[in-house]
Write a protein that holds these residues in place. Structure first.
Motif, PDB file in Angstrom:
ATOM      1  N   UNK A   1       0.378  -1.269   0.040  1.00 40.89           N
ATOM      2  CA  UNK A   1       0.274   0.056   0.014  1.00 40.89           C
ATOM      3  C   UNK A   1       0.839   1.622   0.198  1.00 40.89           C
ATOM      4  N   UNK A   2       2.208   1.698  -1.044  1.00 38.77           N
ATOM      5  CA  UNK A   2       2.581   2.289  -0.546  1.00 38.77           C
ATOM      6  C   UNK A   2       2.458   3.432  -2.045  1.00 38.77           C
ATOM      7  N   UNK A   3       2.004   5.059  -1.367  1.00 45.72           N
ATOM      8  CA  UNK A   3       2.402   5.595  -3.174  1.00 45.72           C
ATOM      9  C   UNK A   3       3.500   5.268  -3.671  1.00 45.72           C
ATOM     10  N   UNK A   4       3.291   5.717  -5.158  1.00 47.90           N
ATOM     11  CA  UNK A   4       4.667   6.035  -5.935  1.00 47.90           C
ATOM     12  C   UNK A   4       4.442   6.990  -6.422  1.00 47.90           C
ATOM     13  N   UNK A   5       3.702   7.980  -7.236  1.00 50.08           N
ATOM     14  CA  UNK A   5       3.596   8.505  -8.270  1.00 50.08           C
ATOM     15  C   UNK A   5       2.394   9.594  -8.001  1.00 50.08           C
ATOM     16  N   UNK A   6       0.967   8.723  -9.150  1.00 53.33           N
ATOM     17  CA  UNK A   6       0.252   8.936  -9.061  1.00 53.33           C
ATOM     18  C   UNK A   6      -0.261  10.119  -7.625  1.00 53.33           C
ATOM     19  N   UNK A   7      -0.404   9.417  -6.714  1.00 51.39           N
ATOM     20  CA  UNK A   7      -0.369  10.328  -5.229  1.00 51.39           C
ATOM     21  C   UNK A   7      -0.609  11.091  -5.411  1.00 51.39           C
ATOM     22  N   UNK A   8       1.147  11.524  -6.214  1.00 46.34           N
ATOM     23  CA  UNK A   8       1.178  12.633  -5.154  1.00 46.34           C
ATOM     24  C   UNK A   8       1.157  13.866  -6.283  1.00 46.34           C
ATOM     25  N   UNK A   9       0.911  13.765  -7.293  1.00 48.63           N
ATOM     26  CA  UNK A   9       0.686  14.684  -8.619  1.00 48.63           C
ATOM     27  C   UNK A   9      -1.131  14.643  -8.567  1.00 48.63           C
ATOM     28  N   UNK A  10      -2.008  13.338  -8.663  1.00 53.60           N
ATOM     29  CA  UNK A  10      -2.668  13.765  -9.505  1.00 53.60           C
ATOM     30  C   UNK A  10      -4.263  14.066  -8.411  1.00 53.60           C
ATOM     31  N   UNK A  11      -4.462  15.247  -8.869  1.00 52.75           N
ATOM     32  CA  UNK A  11      -5.118  16.404  -8.654  1.00 52.75           C
ATOM     33  C   UNK A  11      -6.675  15.882  -7.947  1.00 52.75           C
ATOM     34  N   UNK A  12      -7.171  15.370  -8.973  1.00 49.02           N
ATOM     35  CA  UNK A  12      -8.648  14.534  -9.159  1.00 49.02           C
ATOM     36  C   UNK A  12      -8.443  13.341  -7.761  1.00 49.02           C
ATOM     37  N   UNK A  13      -7.744  12.611  -7.411  1.00 51.13           N
ATOM     38  CA  UNK A  13      -7.365  11.451  -7.090  1.00 51.13           C
ATOM     39  C   UNK A  13      -7.882  12.376  -5.920  1.00 51.13           C
ATOM     40  N   UNK A  14      -6.347  13.097  -5.481  1.00 53.22           N
ATOM     41  CA  UNK A  14      -6.201  14.223  -4.456  1.00 53.22           C
ATOM     42  C   UNK A  14      -7.838  14.544  -3.240  1.00 53.22           C
ATOM     43  N   UNK A  15      -7.946  14.593  -4.148  1.00 49.19           N
ATOM     44  CA  UNK A  15      -9.994  15.962  -3.939  1.00 49.19           C
ATOM     45  C   UNK A  15     -10.273  14.331  -3.282  1.00 49.19           C
ATOM     46  N   UNK A  16     -10.096  12.794  -3.416  1.00 49.11           N
ATOM     47  CA  UNK A  16     -10.708  11.998  -2.597  1.00 49.11           C
ATOM     48  C   UNK A  16     -10.703  11.205  -1.783  1.00 49.11           C
ATOM     49  N   UNK A  17      -9.064  11.909  -1.436  1.00 47.36           N
ATOM     50  CA  UNK A  17      -7.956  10.941   0.304  1.00 47.36           C
ATOM     51  C   UNK A  17      -8.691  11.410   1.275  1.00 47.36           C
ATOM     52  N   UNK A  18      -9.318  10.403   1.248  1.00 49.80           N
ATOM     53  CA  UNK A  18     -10.005  10.691   3.204  1.00 49.80           C
ATOM     54  C   UNK A  18      -8.818  12.038   4.530  1.00 49.80           C
ATOM     55  N   UNK A  19      -9.493  12.617   5.166  1.00 49.54           N
ATOM     56  CA  UNK A  19      -9.319  13.798   5.193  1.00 49.54           C
ATOM     57  C   UNK A  19      -8.275  13.241   6.626  1.00 49.54           C
ATOM     58  N   UNK A  20      -8.550  12.123   6.645  1.00 49.83           N
ATOM     59  CA  UNK A  20      -7.797  11.924   8.087  1.00 49.83           C
ATOM     60  C   UNK A  20      -5.881  11.759   7.555  1.00 49.83           C
ATOM     61  N   UNK A  21      -6.435  11.708   6.184  1.00 50.53           N
ATOM     62  CA  UNK A  21      -5.144  11.101   6.174  1.00 50.53           C
ATOM     63  C   UNK A  21      -4.004  12.386   5.391  1.00 50.53           C
TER      64      UNK A  21
END
Length: 355
Positions: free
Chosen positions: A221-241
């Motif tokens: 479950x490690x982030x690699x690339x898109x976690x850090x760059x994909x703004x659309x995905x980032x908008x859905x990341x849980x608040x706790x994270x």
């Protein structure tokens, strides 16, 4: 700023599962993330105190750990962390071979737990690290097992987590080298491996170009690339994270993704990785985008990959993940054949013969 109680209850379940903990009764009593009876920290501490009075120190430490989850944001969680470390320290004094390490580094002090260190029998090193919400006391009980499998084990935390006083930043990759340097007189640090879960898996991958002593990485479950760059995905990341990542990087929830955007690994960087990498992905992961394990699949030379139909941390597949990651560590490190066979047999029993 208090955490959303529903999110706390949701995301603590993977950690409760990993520690064989029945959390339902405690969670039913939690109504707020404030102070006093019915609050997150108070109810977990209350349960921990019961175990401590009964002499079950490891269970007490586990409950105090979850009282400080996801990170220390005030006096209640700070006291829970203090209790967790103190009670774990009492427990490990009854377990031969577990010792405490303290490293003084630029930026702060780093503490870790270790086992299997010896000046006369210098073993290969396995560094174990968790993610942004898990402290070393959650994983350190496995140290005697790692020693039995022939490793000098070191269990540490990401910068900013638990007793690691460093800031989580781009240069945090130096942490692996610092830990290896700290045990170099009592272990064979030329043969080092990382069991790096969640965000620490990303840190280990980024450390490879400057840390040739790392001979293999096993992660989940490690982030690699898109976690850090994909703004659309980032908008859905849980608040706790998001809140936790902001806390560790000493930024804000509004600015943290801009801060970490250049942490993304590129296809060329992954293609240059020469050591084996094993990775556990979750098909319904709500934190790590599916593009990230796919990027590893496309560009790493030696990738061993399994995918669970589960959410982040794969709480419903803990036994499978635990045995598979241990098996991969043993295979990658060319451990004693008897150990490899024993773990692979146990894995086959859990999975019905599947990988």
């Amino acid at each position: 700023m208090s955490n959303d109680v529903a999110e706390l209850k949701q995301y603590v379940l993977a950690h409760a599962s990993a520690q064989h903990l029945a959390a339902d009764e405690i969670l039913a009593r939690v109504a707020t993330d404030g102070e006093g009876p019915g609050s997150w920290s108070a109810e977990w501490v209350r349960a921990g105190e019961t175990y401590e009075r009964d002499g079950n120190l490891l269970a007490a430490a586990t409950h105090y750990n979850l009282a400080r989850f996801p990170f220390v944001d005030g006096p209640a969680r700070a006291e829970a962390l203090r209790r967790c470390v103190a009670v774990f320290d009492r427990w490990r004094r009854g377990v031969p071979g577990i010792e405490r390490l303290e490293l003084e580094l630029p930026g702060g002090r780093v503490r870790a737990w270790a086992a299997g260190l010896s000046r006369t029998e210098r073993r290969p090193v396995l560094i174990m690290t968790g993610g942004i919400v898990s402290i070393k006391e959650q994983w350190a009980p496995v140290l005697p097992e790692l020693a039995r499998y022939g490793f000098a084990g070191v269990v540490a935390e990401l910068p900013g987590v638990g007793e690691n006083e460093l800031r989580y930043e781009a240069s945090s990759t130096a942490l692996f080298g610092a830990m290896l340097d700290a045990v170099a007189d009592r272990a064979d640090t030329t043969r080092a491996y990382a069991l790096a879960l969640s965000f620490s898996g990303h840190l280990a991958l980024r450390a490879l170009p400057t840390e040739p002593r790392l001979r293999g990485i096993v992660g989940a479950g490690a982030p690699v690339s898109a976690f850090f760059t994909d703004k659309e995905w980032q908008a859905s990341v849980p608040r706790l994270t998001v809140d936790t990542l902001a806390h560790l990087t000493r930024t804000t929830p509004e600015t943290v993704f801009d801060h970490v955007r250049d942490w993304a690994l590129t296809p060329d960087e992954l293609a240059a990785v020469e050591v084996p990498v094993a990775y556990v992905a979750s098909r319904r992961d709500e934190i790590i985008p599916p593009a990230d394990p796919e990027l590893l699949r496309r560009h790493l030379r030696d990738l061993r990959l399994i995918t669970h139909d589960d959410v982040h941390g794969a709480p419903s597949h803990f036994a499978h993940t635990r045995l598979w990651t241990l098996s991969q560590v043993l295979h990658i490190s060319a451990a004693d054949r008897a150990h490899v066979d024993a773990v692979d047999q146990a894995l086959a029993q859990v999975t019905g013969g599947r990988a």
